[in-house]
Design a protein around this motif. Structure first.
Motif, PDB file in Angstrom:
ATOM      1  N   ARG A 170       0.491  -1.056   0.040  1.00 60.27           N
ATOM      2  CA  ARG A 170      -0.221   0.157  -0.411  1.00 60.27           C
ATOM      3  C   ARG A 170       0.765   1.282  -0.030  1.00 60.27           C
ATOM      4  NH1 ARG A 170      -5.512   0.507   1.165  1.00 60.27           N
ATOM      5  NH2 ARG A 170      -6.518  -1.943   1.233  1.00 60.27           N
ATOM      6  N   GLU A 179      -4.650   7.802  -3.947  1.00 61.09           N
ATOM      7  CA  GLU A 179      -7.126   7.874  -3.084  1.00 61.09           C
ATOM      8  C   GLU A 179      -6.834   6.278  -3.377  1.00 61.09           C
ATOM      9  OE1 GLU A 179      -4.627  11.711  -5.400  1.00 61.09           O
ATOM     10  OE2 GLU A 179      -5.142   9.079  -5.780  1.00 61.09           O
ATOM     11  N   LYS A 182      -8.278   4.594   0.111  1.00 63.95           N
ATOM     12  CA  LYS A 182      -8.926   4.924   0.531  1.00 63.95           C
ATOM     13  C   LYS A 182     -10.593   4.178   0.141  1.00 63.95           C
ATOM     14  CE  LYS A 182      -7.118   9.373   1.780  1.00 63.95           C
ATOM     15  NZ  LYS A 182      -6.310  11.055   2.508  1.00 63.95           N
ATOM     16  N   THR A 185     -10.693  -0.836   0.519  1.00 62.26           N
ATOM     17  CA  THR A 185      -9.948  -0.934   1.674  1.00 62.26           C
ATOM     18  C   THR A 185     -10.138  -2.468   2.135  1.00 62.26           C
ATOM     19  OG1 THR A 185     -12.494  -1.439   2.365  1.00 62.26           O
ATOM     20  CG2 THR A 185     -12.229   0.822   2.874  1.00 62.26           C
ATOM     21  N   TYR A 190      -7.168  -5.318  -2.801  1.00 65.79           N
ATOM     22  CA  TYR A 190      -6.842  -4.547  -3.458  1.00 65.79           C
ATOM     23  C   TYR A 190      -5.705  -4.904  -4.299  1.00 65.79           C
ATOM     24  CZ  TYR A 190      -3.238  -0.248  -2.939  1.00 65.79           C
ATOM     25  OH  TYR A 190      -1.937   0.995  -2.875  1.00 65.79           O
TER      26      TYR A 190
END
Length: 453
Positions: A170, A179, A182, A185, A190
Motif C-alpha cells: 500500500r 487515492e 482509501k 479497504t 487491493y
C-alpha cells in the motif's frame, strides 16, 4: 497354572509371588525350543506389540491348547485376545485375575525361568522396552497434536508476514496512486486490482468488475483521472506487481492452512473446538505443549493460560490478578458485557477443562458433550444479560403497580433559632467538671489494681 484355587483370591494373590519358591508352586513356565535365543523371542514380542502373530507363536499357541480343547487362554491384553481368537479360533479370557497373575509372573520372572542368565534377561527386557516405546511414539494418537501446534504457529507467522507485505504494498503503490488505498479497504482486493491493472492510466480501459463492485469501480476510475500521485517507471510497477503476487499466494495458502487446522482440531479435540473455536483451542494446546498436558491443568489455569506475565506482576505488586488469558478471544467471552466478562470466562474455563479431559482421555470422538456445555454457558450468559436489564427497569417480570395518591397537608412553622449564628451552649467545660472526671478515672484505676492483686 498348577494351583487354580489360589487364583480365585485376587486381592491376596500378590502374597503368593513374594518368593520364587511360592511362585513355582502356582505357576510353571513352559519352555519351547522354537525360541532358542533372545533375538527370536524379542522378534515375537515386537510382533505381539504390533498386533501381529508370528508363525512360531501360532504353533506354540496351538500346542498349548491341543491337549484340551476346553482350556481357555489367559491374555494380559484384551485386544491381543481378540486377535488370537480371530486368527486361531482360540477362546481367551481377560480379567482382573489375569492382570494380577501377569504382575506376579513379571515380579518373579528370573526365578520361574531356569537356565537363563540374568544378563540375557536384562538385555531382552531392555530391547522389548525400546521396541514398545518406539512403537508407541510412532503410532500414538496423542502425538498428532504436534501437527496442530505447528499449524497454529505457522498461521500466526503468516499473519505477521501478510500484514508487513500488505503495508509495504500500500505504501509503495501509494506514491503512484494514493487515492486507491482509501477507496479499496480490503487488502486482498487491493492487491488483485493492482496486479491486474498496473499503471493507474490503465484503469480507464481495464475491467475490474470481477474484483470490485460497480460503485467502487466507478470511484476508482474517476479518482485515477485526477490522481495527484507521481509517475513511476515500468520497472517499479513490475516489482510492485511481483509483491502483490506474493501477497495473493500467501493469502491462498493461509486459507488452505486454516481449513487443515479446522479439520485437525475437529478430529482430535471436537468438544474443545465446539466450546472455544478452532484458533483459541489450538493456541491453548500449543501453549500447554500437548493435549494431554492441557488436560492435566485445572480450570483456573486454563482460564489464565497466556496471561502469566500479568499474573505474576499482579502477585508481585499485590494488585488485582487478571481474569482471562487466551480464552478472552473465545466468541462467548466476546459476546458478554465488560461487566460480565470475568464471570463468563470463569464458567467457560471450567466447562472447557471438562471437554479437554474428555477429548484427551475419552474413547468417543463425538462433540455432544461440548455442545451441551456450550449451551449451558450461553444460558448463563443470557441470564446475566437479562438480569442487568431487569435491574434497570426495576420491576423485572412483575407488572408495574401504580401507588394510590394521598393528599397530606402539613402546617409548617418558621424556626427562628436558625437565624442566630451564636452557639447556644458554651463549648468550654468548667474546671470542676474536669476535676470530677479525673477523680473518677483515678478511683477506677485503683479498683482495677486491687482486683488484679
Amino acid at each position: 497354572v498348577l494351583n487354580e484355587k489360589k487364583l480365585q483370591e485376587v486381592d491376596s494373590l500378590w502374597k503368593e509371588f513374594e518368593t520364587p519358591e511360592k511362585a513355582n508352586k502356582i505357576v510353571k513356565l513352559k519352555h519351547f525350543e522354537k525360541f532358542q535365543d533372545t533375538t527370536e523371542a524379542l522378534a515375537a514380542s515386537t510382533a505381539l506389540v504390533e498386533g501381529k502373530l508370528s508363525k512360531n507363536l501360532k504353533k506354540i499357541l496351538k500346542k498349548i491348547v491341543a491337549k484340551d480343547a476346553h482350556e481357555q487362554l489367559a491374555v494380559a491384553d484384551a485386544k491381543l485376545g481378540g486377535v488370537i481368537k480371530d486368527k486361531l479360533n482360540l477362546s481367551c479370557i481377560h480379567s482382573p485375575m489375569v492382570t494380577e497373575l501377569m504382575r506376579g509372573i513379571r515380579s518373579q520372572i528370573e526365578g520361574l525361568i531356569t537356565g537363563l542368565p540374568s544378563r540375557e534377561m536384562a538385555a531382552m527386557c531392555l530391547g522389548l522396552a525400546h521396541s514398545l516405546s518406539r512403537y508407541k511414539l510412532k503410532f500414538s494418537p496423542d502425538k498428532v497434536d504436534t501437527m496442530i501446534i505447528q499449524a497454529i504457529s505457522l498461521l500466526d507467522d503468516l499473519d505477521k508476514e501478510l500484514n508487513n507485505y500488505i503495508m509495504r504494498c500500500r505504501e509503495w503503490y501509494g506514491w503512484h496512486f494514493p487515492e486507491l488505498g482509501k477507496i479499496i479497504t480490503d487488502n486482498l482486493a487491493y492487491c488483485k486490482c493492482v496486479r491486474k491493472v498496473g499503471d493507474r492510466s490503465n484503469f480507464a480501459s481495464s475491467d475490474v468488475s470481477d474484483i470490485l463492485p460497480e460503485e467502487i469501480e466507478a470511484d476508482v476510475k474517476a479518482a485515477a483521472e485526477i490522481s495527484m500521485g507521481t509517475e513511476v517507471s515500468e520497472e517499479d510497477i513490475d516489482n510492485i506487481i511481483h509483491l502483490c503476487d506474493q501477497v495473493i499466494e500467501i493469502s491462498e495458502y493461509r486459507t488452505q492452512l486454516y481449513d487443515y487446522l479446522k479439520n485437525r482440531m475437529m478430529a482430535i479435540a471436537p468438544n474443545l473446538t465446539v466450546m472455544v473455536g478452532e484458533l483459541v483451542g489450538a493456541r491453548l494446546i500449543a501453549h500447554a505443549g500437548s493435549l494431554l498436558n492441557l488436560a492435566k491443568h485445572p480450570a483456573s489455569t486454563v482460564q489464565l493460560l497466556g496471561a502469566e506475565k500479568a499474573l505474576f506482576r499482579a502477585l508481585k505488586t499485590k494488585r488485582d490478578t487478571p481474569k482471562f488469558g487466551l480464552i478472552y478471544h473465545a466468541s462467548l467471552v466476546g459476546q458478554s458485557n465488560p461487566k460480565n466478562k470475568g464471570k463468563i470466562s470463569r464458567m467457560l474455563a471450567a466447562k472447557t477443562a471438562l471437554t479437554i479431559r474428555y477429548d484427551a482421555l475419552g474413547e468417543d470422538t463425538n462433540a455432544e458433550m461440548g455442545a451441551e456445555n456450550r449451551l449451558k454457558v450461553e444460558t448463563r450468559l443470557r441470564l446475566l444479560e437479562e438480569r442487568g436489564i431487569r435491574r434497570i427497569s426495576g420491576t423485572g417480570k412483575a407488572l408495574a403497580k401504580a401507588d394510590k395518591y394521598q393528599n397530606k397537608s402539613e402546617v409548617k412553622i418558621f424556626d427562628p433559632s436558625g437565624d442566630s449564628t451564636l452557639p447556644t451552649v458554651s463549648k468550654k467545660r468548667k474546671i470542676q467538671e474536669v476535676e470530677e472526671q479525673d477523680a473518677e478515672v483515678a478511683v477506677k484505676a485503683k479498683k482495677f489494681k486491687a482486683e488484679m492483686k
